[in-house]
Design an enzyme around this catalytic site. Structure first.
Site, PDB file in Angstrom:
ATOM      1  N   GLU A 157      11.157  -1.780   0.763  1.00  0.00           N
ATOM      2  CA  GLU A 157      10.007  -2.495   0.200  1.00  0.00           C
ATOM      3  C   GLU A 157      10.266  -3.994   0.018  1.00  0.00           C
ATOM      4  O   GLU A 157      10.388  -4.481  -1.109  1.00  0.00           O
ATOM      5  CB  GLU A 157       9.573  -1.866  -1.125  1.00  0.00           C
ATOM      6  CG  GLU A 157       9.052  -0.458  -0.962  1.00  0.00           C
ATOM      7  CD  GLU A 157       8.481   0.141  -2.236  1.00  0.00           C
ATOM      8  OE1 GLU A 157       8.775  -0.375  -3.329  1.00  0.00           O
ATOM      9  OE2 GLU A 157       7.729   1.130  -2.134  1.00  0.00           O
ATOM     10  N   GLU A 306       7.593   7.768   1.714  1.00  0.00           N
ATOM     11  CA  GLU A 306       7.744   8.067   0.280  1.00  0.00           C
ATOM     12  C   GLU A 306       6.386   8.461  -0.257  1.00  0.00           C
ATOM     13  O   GLU A 306       5.391   7.790   0.046  1.00  0.00           O
ATOM     14  CB  GLU A 306       8.160   6.822  -0.516  1.00  0.00           C
ATOM     15  CG  GLU A 306       9.586   6.455  -0.418  1.00  0.00           C
ATOM     16  CD  GLU A 306       9.943   5.294  -1.347  1.00  0.00           C
ATOM     17  OE1 GLU A 306       9.195   5.008  -2.298  1.00  0.00           O
ATOM     18  OE2 GLU A 306      10.972   4.664  -1.086  1.00  0.00           O
TER      19      GLU A 306
HETATM   20  C1  GLA Z   1       9.323   2.610  -4.544  1.00  0.00           C
HETATM   21  C2  GLA Z   1      10.761   2.613  -4.067  1.00  0.00           C
HETATM   22  C3  GLA Z   1      11.518   3.826  -4.479  1.00  0.00           C
HETATM   23  C4  GLA Z   1      11.172   4.252  -5.883  1.00  0.00           C
HETATM   24  C5  GLA Z   1       9.683   4.462  -5.995  1.00  0.00           C
HETATM   25  C6  GLA Z   1       9.238   4.944  -7.349  1.00  0.00           C
HETATM   26  O1  GLA Z   1       8.447   3.103  -3.628  1.00  0.00           O
HETATM   27  O2  GLA Z   1      10.861   2.450  -2.688  1.00  0.00           O
HETATM   28  O3  GLA Z   1      12.891   3.534  -4.377  1.00  0.00           O
HETATM   29  O4  GLA Z   1      11.575   3.276  -6.783  1.00  0.00           O
HETATM   30  O5  GLA Z   1       9.054   3.234  -5.746  1.00  0.00           O
HETATM   31  O6  GLA Z   1       7.863   5.202  -7.377  1.00  0.00           O
END
Ligand code: GLA
Length: 671
Positions: A157, A306
């Site tokens: 991210e 994710e």
């Molecule tokens: C982000 C991160 C993860 C985690 C999630 C929690 O998407 O990439 O590592 O911290 O948030 O929601």
């Protein structure tokens, strides 16, 4: 470890993947087999590991510790699961920061970010680049040839924007390359205004707060460029070690705005993203836009790398999704082009910042209630994987998305509530409610000929190239919808010395005589609807005889009374609409339904009431598949004009059949 390479590039994925992020380094190795067993029982096919594991992978500079990850990959492979590895660079370890404290970035207020969370790096730090290159090269060399590693995720991210002195110098160099001379920059940015004329590149600041619009836009482009170089560094370190077919991605955050996602995804093999509902519940009409945005990054299917196992930990209220809602989210993603659904995460570390986040396994090591929903998904994915792997959306409607226009409006919204994305989604939602598939794609794509209808919401920045592509599209019979806030600015965020929509005025047969930020709604009466304009209204004039009125404003501020609000202009078989208003929802639905009726769009002939999503996918052997997803908590009736085979239940239906609350049906026509 290295046997045969995986299949060659571009082969359709063999299956629909299900999995989770797993951090073996958080647990004693004796626990791993139990996790593997539970994952197998959930029907997992993939695990995502190693992101954030820098301090375990390289405990001190150049001393690598990869055995544990080798063992984990092998253990999963033995259990029939493939691995996706993350480069751990979003979490620079303490020893590295101690060696090079200068890696720590500065925030907008000039404060240096502390060690102790993540993304604590300046994306332009050369010391950081050297360390990144070292760990990523070592990982590529070691794990790249492992045939059980099917893909890589670079970093995590991208998000941090740094305001350090080094970034300022890099920004100045970037501007020098872009404009070549200070005279050109001064001219393009109108710097005589408020005596901002620059006589030395070193005088140019980073934009903190309000600033020259040209400088603000260039800074956003510089951030894009900085992340692109950083990403390229990792790609160059990895790719020489990857067999053909092993992809590299990054996990993006849908509408996140710090950089141009089209530029970043251009260099990647696959787009992927992290989808969290956070507070509240799934709004499938808006969520669909986010999936379609990500599918549009590379104009192909993506990974949902994710997603939320029932709740998160970072919202003011971290409510849990309803029973059944998480499963529907997964199907909704698949219906929009996700080829994999991975939960974040398997089990929370006992310490660390995310103890309260939803997981599949609780701190005691036992499945949480949500685990059974994932197990069900696992069974379902296994049943229909062969059918859905590589299946794509065949959209004939496109919405153009442009980061530069978005940044331009964001910097000077003129109405505090005018949000570029909300405005775009205002055009997306009625289409989604009608179950019309939409591609959300870059406003810089060169060929729009496959689309029957193209929307260009608030395409503020117009240039010759864009005008040519849109003109050609319309001249060949396309239908183009331009909206409020189109065509006002050039590539440097300067006003065009002409009336809106600037270079598109002739094509649209219209000019905007004035724009109004509205403090109260203004009535709008159209040929097929009546409603209100809120936030924004543009006073339009037709400029040639081929144009016609579609809607007028009602009594308002005097200036707008009875004036034109929406127009249309024909070009042989092509049409250009100009929508100068920002309509209320009911009126917008009526307007868009009408737009879609004027073009032949293949809508699914399987029908269902509002709240049930029907998506058509076409798989590589041209089989049409319909996914019917009930987003409601009550049962709904679906109707098919022909007999259909429902693959999850194995039943055949004819005519009407019932979808359970949060029910999902995967349908084909039996041979
Ligand atoms: C982000 C991160 C993860 C985690 C999630 C929690 O998407 O990439 O590592 O911290 O948030 O929601």
């Amino acid at each position: 470890m290295t046997d045969q390479p995986p299949k060659a590039n571009n082969t359709p994925p063999a299956r629909l993947h299900l999995g989770a992020a797993y951090y073996p380094e958080h647990w004693p190795a004796e626990r791993w087999p139990e996790d593997v067993r539970l994952m197998q029982e959930a029907g997992f096919t993939v695990v995502r590991m190693a992101e954030f594991a820098w301090s375990t992978l390289e405990p001190t500079a150049s001393e690598f510790n990869f055995d544990w990850l080798d063992r984990a990959i092998t253990m999963f492979a033995d259990a029939g699961m493939v691995s996706v590895l993350g480069t751990p660079t979003a979490a620079p370890p303490a020893w590295l920061i101690q060696q090079h404290p200068d890696i720590l970035p500065f925030d907008e207020k000039g404060r240096q970010v502390q060690f102790g969370n993540r993304t604590h790096f300046c994306v332009n730090s050369l010391e950081f680049h050297a360390a990144v290159q070292r760990i990523v090269t070592a990982m590529g060399e070691h794990f790249g040839p492992n045939r059980h590693v099917i893909g890589w995720q670079v970093d995590n991210e991208y998000s941090r924007v740094c305001y350090c002195d080094r970034c300022q110098r890099r920004f100045q160099e970037y501007l020098q390359e872009k404009f070549e001379s200070l005279d050109a920059l001064n001219e393009r940015w109108s710097t005589r205004y408020w005596s901002q004329t620059y006589t030395d590149w070193a005088q140019i600041p980073l934009p903190i707060g309000l600033h020259n619009p040209g400088l603000r836009l260039a800074f956003k482009q510089f951030v894009t460029e900085s992340y692109r170089r950083y990403q390229k560094l990792q790609l160059d370190a990895l790719r020489p070690h990857l067999p053909p077919g092993v992809w590299v991605t990054h996990n993006f955050m849908n509408w996140f705005d710090a950089f141009d996602h089209y530029a970043l995804t251009e260099d990647l093999d696959l787009a992927s993203w992290d989808w969290y509902v956070g507070t509240g519940h799934l709004d499938y009409l808006a969520a669909g836009a986010a999936h379609d945005l990500v599918r549009g990054f590379k104009q192909k299917n993506f990974w949902l790398i994710e997603t939320q196992p029932n709740h998160v930990n970072w919202r003011p209220v971290n409510n849990t999704l309803n029973k059944g809602e998480g499963r529907v989210m997964a199907w909704h993603a698949v219906a929009h082009g996700a080829e994999a659904v991975l939960y974040w995460q398997w089990r929370s570390a006992l310490g660390g910042q995310e103890q309260y986040h939803g997981t599949l396994i609780d701190p005691s090591g036992q499945p949480r209630p949500f685990y059974s929903e994932v197990q069900r998904l696992g069974r379902e994915f296994a049943k229909v994987s062969h059918l859905l792997a590589g299946a794509t959306t065949d959209a004939r409607v496109a919405i153009l998305n442009d980061y530069n226009s978005r940044w331009s409006i964001q910097a000077q919204p003129h109405h505090q509530d005018f949000d570029y994305v909300a405005h775009l989604v205002h055009y997306y939602k009625p289409l989604a409610a009608l179950n019309i598939p939409v591609d959300i794609i870059s406003a810089d794509v060169q060929d729009l000929s496959r689309y029957r209808l193209v929307f260009a919401p608030a395409l503020m920045l117009i240039n010759q190239r864009r005008a040519e592509v849109l003109t050609e599209y319309v001249e060949y019979g396309g239908r183009l919808v331009l909206t409020a806030r189109t065509g006002m600015k050039d590539d440097d965020n300067a006003l065009w010395p002409m009336r809106q929509p600037g270079l598109l005025a002739e094509l649209a047969g219209v000019e905007v005589e004035e724009y109004f930020a509205l403090d109260e709604p203004v009535p709008v009466k159209g040929n097929w609807f009546e409603g209100y304009s809120h936030q924004w209204a543009e006073l339009l004039n037709l400029t040639d005889k081929l144009g016609a009125a579609i809607a007028h404003y009602g009594p308002a501020n005097g200036w707008l009374d009875d004036q034109l609000a929406i127009t249309v202009r024909s070009h042989k078989s092509g049409l250009v609409y100009y929508v100068g208003t920002y309509l209320d929802e009911a009126a917008q639905y009526a307007l868009l339904e009408r737009f879609t009726q004027t073009v032949k769009l293949s809508r699914p002939r399987i029908t269902a009431p509002q709240g049930v999503e029907i998506r058509t996918l076409v798989n590589p052997d041209k089989t049409e598949i319909w996914l019917a997803i009930n987003h409601q908590r009550t049962g709904k009736i679906v109707e098919s004009p022909w007999p259909v085979l429902e693959h999850l239940s194995g039943k055949t239906f004819e005519g009407k059949f019932k979808l359970a609350p949060y029910g999902v049906a995967v349908l084909t026509r039996p041979d």
